[in-house]
Design a protein around this motif. Structure first.
Motif, PDB file in Angstrom:
ATOM      1  N   GLU A 146     -16.353 -25.198 -15.521  1.00 39.76           N
ATOM      2  CA  GLU A 146     -15.632 -23.929 -15.701  1.00 39.76           C
ATOM      3  C   GLU A 146     -16.327 -22.797 -14.957  1.00 39.76           C
ATOM      4  OE1 GLU A 146     -16.009 -20.664 -19.002  1.00 39.76           O
ATOM      5  OE2 GLU A 146     -15.015 -22.424 -19.861  1.00 39.76           O
ATOM      6  N   PHE A 147     -17.644 -22.754 -15.074  1.00 44.09           N
ATOM      7  CA  PHE A 147     -18.410 -21.709 -14.396  1.00 44.09           C
ATOM      8  C   PHE A 147     -18.238 -21.811 -12.878  1.00 44.09           C
ATOM      9  CE2 PHE A 147     -22.212 -20.364 -12.139  1.00 44.09           C
ATOM     10  CZ  PHE A 147     -22.418 -19.085 -12.643  1.00 44.09           C
ATOM     11  N   THR A 148     -18.340 -23.017 -12.356  1.00 43.69           N
ATOM     12  CA  THR A 148     -18.231 -23.222 -10.911  1.00 43.69           C
ATOM     13  C   THR A 148     -16.866 -22.788 -10.396  1.00 43.69           C
ATOM     14  OG1 THR A 148     -19.779 -25.080 -11.074  1.00 43.69           O
ATOM     15  CG2 THR A 148     -18.470 -24.930  -9.068  1.00 43.69           C
ATOM     16  N   LEU A 149     -15.821 -23.147 -11.127  1.00 45.67           N
ATOM     17  CA  LEU A 149     -14.478 -22.730 -10.732  1.00 45.67           C
ATOM     18  C   LEU A 149     -14.303 -21.217 -10.829  1.00 45.67           C
ATOM     19  CD1 LEU A 149     -12.118 -25.468 -12.207  1.00 45.67           C
ATOM     20  CD2 LEU A 149     -12.644 -25.018  -9.817  1.00 45.67           C
ATOM     21  N   SER A 150     -14.965 -20.609 -11.814  1.00 46.49           N
ATOM     22  CA  SER A 150     -14.881 -19.156 -11.948  1.00 46.49           C
ATOM     23  C   SER A 150     -15.525 -18.458 -10.755  1.00 46.49           C
ATOM     24  CB  SER A 150     -15.560 -18.701 -13.246  1.00 46.49           C
ATOM     25  OG  SER A 150     -14.844 -19.147 -14.377  1.00 46.49           O
ATOM     26  N   VAL A 151     -16.653 -18.979 -10.299  1.00 47.27           N
ATOM     27  CA  VAL A 151     -17.295 -18.401  -9.115  1.00 47.27           C
ATOM     28  C   VAL A 151     -16.394 -18.581  -7.901  1.00 47.27           C
ATOM     29  CG1 VAL A 151     -19.324 -18.433  -7.617  1.00 47.27           C
ATOM     30  CG2 VAL A 151     -19.592 -18.805 -10.072  1.00 47.27           C
ATOM     31  N   LEU A 152     -15.713 -19.724  -7.806  1.00 47.59           N
ATOM     32  CA  LEU A 152     -14.771 -19.942  -6.715  1.00 47.59           C
ATOM     33  C   LEU A 152     -13.634 -18.921  -6.780  1.00 47.59           C
ATOM     34  CD1 LEU A 152     -13.759 -21.590  -4.305  1.00 47.59           C
ATOM     35  CD2 LEU A 152     -12.681 -23.161  -5.927  1.00 47.59           C
ATOM     36  N   ASP A 153     -13.093 -18.700  -7.974  1.00 50.35           N
ATOM     37  CA  ASP A 153     -12.069 -17.671  -8.155  1.00 50.35           C
ATOM     38  C   ASP A 153     -12.582 -16.305  -7.706  1.00 50.35           C
ATOM     39  OD1 ASP A 153     -10.234 -19.420  -9.159  1.00 50.35           O
ATOM     40  OD2 ASP A 153     -10.390 -18.777 -11.238  1.00 50.35           O
ATOM     41  N   ASN A 154     -13.811 -16.010  -8.089  1.00 53.80           N
ATOM     42  CA  ASN A 154     -14.393 -14.704  -7.746  1.00 53.80           C
ATOM     43  C   ASN A 154     -14.605 -14.561  -6.239  1.00 53.80           C
ATOM     44  OD1 ASN A 154     -14.404 -14.049 -10.448  1.00 53.80           O
ATOM     45  ND2 ASN A 154     -16.525 -14.664 -10.772  1.00 53.80           N
ATOM     46  N   ALA A 155     -14.921 -15.660  -5.590  1.00 54.92           N
ATOM     47  CA  ALA A 155     -15.063 -15.623  -4.136  1.00 54.92           C
ATOM     48  C   ALA A 155     -13.723 -15.295  -3.480  1.00 54.92           C
ATOM     49  CB  ALA A 155     -15.593 -16.960  -3.626  1.00 54.92           C
ATOM     50  N   TYR A 156     -12.649 -15.935  -3.964  1.00 53.72           N
ATOM     51  CA  TYR A 156     -11.329 -15.648  -3.414  1.00 53.72           C
ATOM     52  C   TYR A 156     -10.900 -14.213  -3.708  1.00 53.72           C
ATOM     53  CZ  TYR A 156     -10.363 -20.441  -2.003  1.00 53.72           C
ATOM     54  OH  TYR A 156     -10.395 -21.657  -1.370  1.00 53.72           O
ATOM     55  N   THR A 157     -11.199 -13.747  -4.918  1.00 57.88           N
ATOM     56  CA  THR A 157     -10.868 -12.362  -5.262  1.00 57.88           C
ATOM     57  C   THR A 157     -11.590 -11.390  -4.342  1.00 57.88           C
ATOM     58  OG1 THR A 157     -10.476 -12.926  -7.590  1.00 57.88           O
ATOM     59  CG2 THR A 157     -10.946 -10.620  -7.087  1.00 57.88           C
ATOM     60  N   ALA A 158     -12.855 -11.655  -4.091  1.00 59.95           N
ATOM     61  CA  ALA A 158     -13.630 -10.793  -3.194  1.00 59.95           C
ATOM     62  C   ALA A 158     -13.027 -10.796  -1.790  1.00 59.95           C
ATOM     63  CB  ALA A 158     -15.084 -11.257  -3.156  1.00 59.95           C
ATOM     64  N   MET A 159     -12.604 -11.961  -1.324  1.00 52.93           N
ATOM     65  CA  MET A 159     -12.020 -12.060   0.009  1.00 52.93           C
ATOM     66  C   MET A 159     -10.702 -11.306   0.110  1.00 52.93           C
ATOM     67  SD  MET A 159     -12.941 -16.091   0.549  1.00 52.93           S
ATOM     68  CE  MET A 159     -11.911 -16.367   1.977  1.00 52.93           C
ATOM     69  N   LYS A 160      -9.951 -11.234  -0.985  1.00 56.55           N
ATOM     70  CA  LYS A 160      -8.666 -10.540  -0.977  1.00 56.55           C
ATOM     71  C   LYS A 160      -8.808  -9.024  -1.088  1.00 56.55           C
ATOM     72  CE  LYS A 160      -5.325 -12.144  -3.460  1.00 56.55           C
ATOM     73  NZ  LYS A 160      -4.565 -12.645  -4.636  1.00 56.55           N
ATOM     74  N   THR A 161      -9.915  -8.564  -1.666  1.00 58.64           N
ATOM     75  CA  THR A 161     -10.024  -7.136  -1.993  1.00 58.64           C
ATOM     76  C   THR A 161     -11.079  -6.389  -1.201  1.00 58.64           C
ATOM     77  OG1 THR A 161     -11.583  -7.628  -3.806  1.00 58.64           O
ATOM     78  CG2 THR A 161      -9.228  -7.561  -4.355  1.00 58.64           C
ATOM     79  N   THR A 162     -11.892  -7.097  -0.442  1.00 57.44           N
ATOM     80  CA  THR A 162     -12.989  -6.440   0.280  1.00 57.44           C
ATOM     81  C   THR A 162     -12.558  -6.060   1.689  1.00 57.44           C
ATOM     82  OG1 THR A 162     -14.620  -7.709  -0.987  1.00 57.44           O
ATOM     83  CG2 THR A 162     -15.378  -6.687   1.058  1.00 57.44           C
ATOM     84  N   LYS A 163     -12.782  -4.844   2.068  1.00 60.58           N
ATOM     85  CA  LYS A 163     -12.404  -4.362   3.396  1.00 60.58           C
ATOM     86  C   LYS A 163     -13.440  -4.793   4.431  1.00 60.58           C
ATOM     87  CE  LYS A 163      -9.980  -0.267   1.628  1.00 60.58           C
ATOM     88  NZ  LYS A 163      -9.906   1.223   1.662  1.00 60.58           N
TER      89      LYS A 163
END
Length: 355
Positions: free
Chosen positions: A293-310
């Motif tokens: 669960e933790f590993t998948l959450s970090v993966l989610d967070n990586a994708y979120t960062a990629m979508k929102t970071t300029k």
């Protein structure tokens, strides 16, 4: 790693790769986690976001029911050590505990070793550098048998650097990739294995049995899973830390895809306790499910960062920092969560971006 990353930033910016990633190549988190939506394939095994569905049904890693010469079992009291670690004798610097019939767990509170007394010699799995002669000292406390077989869990010296201290006639066993690496290193502290295998190997000594399996390089080169099916205990070293955040760069894993897929591969096996190689406690399937669960959450967070970071001159650093910020917020109470969140996110961001 950081020097290499930042050296390529101007080129990446000039080629317009970052905008492309943000507009076309970054999948939505929901899509990635949709059941059956393959993120990648590893040795023809799909890895899916919501269940890491490494589809190994055609070749499941299961342990056959084996009738040994005498019935072996895990002691129920051993489950206590999945919650609280044993008291370490300050004079000895270790604790040695029989967790099942003839099966022993040896720990100094940081590193972990497993060994089996077979009636015809001891099978030892790993020999950390820092424990040195204490390993044989601990073995001599619980049995008069000497070590006859040694198993390398993987190549790293911190876990196997005392292997040369064993009796000269010891049989050394490893995955073939580990053997090739040790031949290349020519390190007297890590004797070259005398028995090697590629996929699976069964070791029967006296009235004990161990099944060795290669499920992919989830951490380093030649990683194997050591399974005592009679005790329902496995050993998979440096894969994860029970009740703690990962060591930096997800345990300096060689392949994040293999690392992710290994969760389901291990969970498909039949076991009650896992010896992880680190931490003061033993692990359980619930610990491993949490790590998944933790590993998948970090993966989610990586994708979120990629979508929102300029885009910026420090784009990759910004991605890792954003991913780390989200992860720490989600797992505030997890042991060691603030030790290496950025490093772990660096690994996950690159996996999410380019794998």
């Amino acid at each position: 790693m950081n020097i290499l990353v930042f050296a390529f930033i101007p080129l990446i910016l000039s080629l317009g790769i970052i905008p492309a990633l943000q507009s076309e190549f970054i999948p939505s988190v929901d899509a990635i986690k949709a059941k059956g939506n393959s993120m990648t394939e590893i040795n023809s095994n799909k890895v899916c976001g919501d269940r890491l569905c490494s589809e190994i049904s055609d070749n499941k890693i299961t342990s056959p029911h084996v009738v040994t010469k005498s019935q072996k079992a895990l002691f129920p009291s051993s489950m206590d050590y999945t919650v609280t670690g044993p008291e370490i004798d300050p004079d000895k610097g270790y604790a040695v505990i029989e967790i099942g019939d003839g099966l022993y767990w040896l720990t100094d509170g940081m590193y972990q070793v497993m060994f089996l007394a077979t009636g015809q010699g001891v099978i030892l799995v790993d020999a950390p550098m820092g424990m040195g002669t204490k390993i044989q000292q601990a073995i001599s406390e619980v049995t008069s048998e000497k070590v006859t077989h040694f198993i390398y869990s993987h190549i790293h010296k911190d876990h196997v650097g005392s292997a040369s201290l064993l009796p000269k006639d010891t049989v050394y066993i490893s995955h073939s990739d580990t053997a090739e690496h040790l031949i290349m290193k020519n390190d007297p502290q890590r004797p070259v294995p005398t028995v090697t295998f590629d996929d699976n190997y069964t070791l029967n000594v006296g009235d004990q049995r161990l099944e060795l399996s290669y499920i992919g390089d989830f951490h380093s080169k030649g990683d194997i899973v050591v399974n005592s099916p009679a005790h329902k205990v496995i050993m998979a070293v440096d894969f994860f830390h029970p009740n703690a955040a990962p060591f930096q760069y997800f345990g300096i894993t060689r392949d994040m895809g293999e690392h992710i897929a290994a969760h389901d591969k291990l969970l498909e096996m039949d076991w009650d306790i896992i010896v992880s190689g680190h931490e003061p406690i033993l692990g359980t399937p619930e610990h491993l499910k949490f790590n998944k669960e933790f590993t998948l959450s970090v993966l989610d967070n990586a994708y979120t960062a990629m979508k929102t970071t300029k885009p910026s001159a420090n784009y990759f650093g910004d991605l890792a920092n954003k991913c780390a910020e989200l992860t720490v917020e989600q797992y505030t109470d997890l042991k060691d969560i603030e030790v290496s969140p950025v490093e772990n996110c660096v690994t996950m961001v690159f996996y999410a971006m380019i794998d």
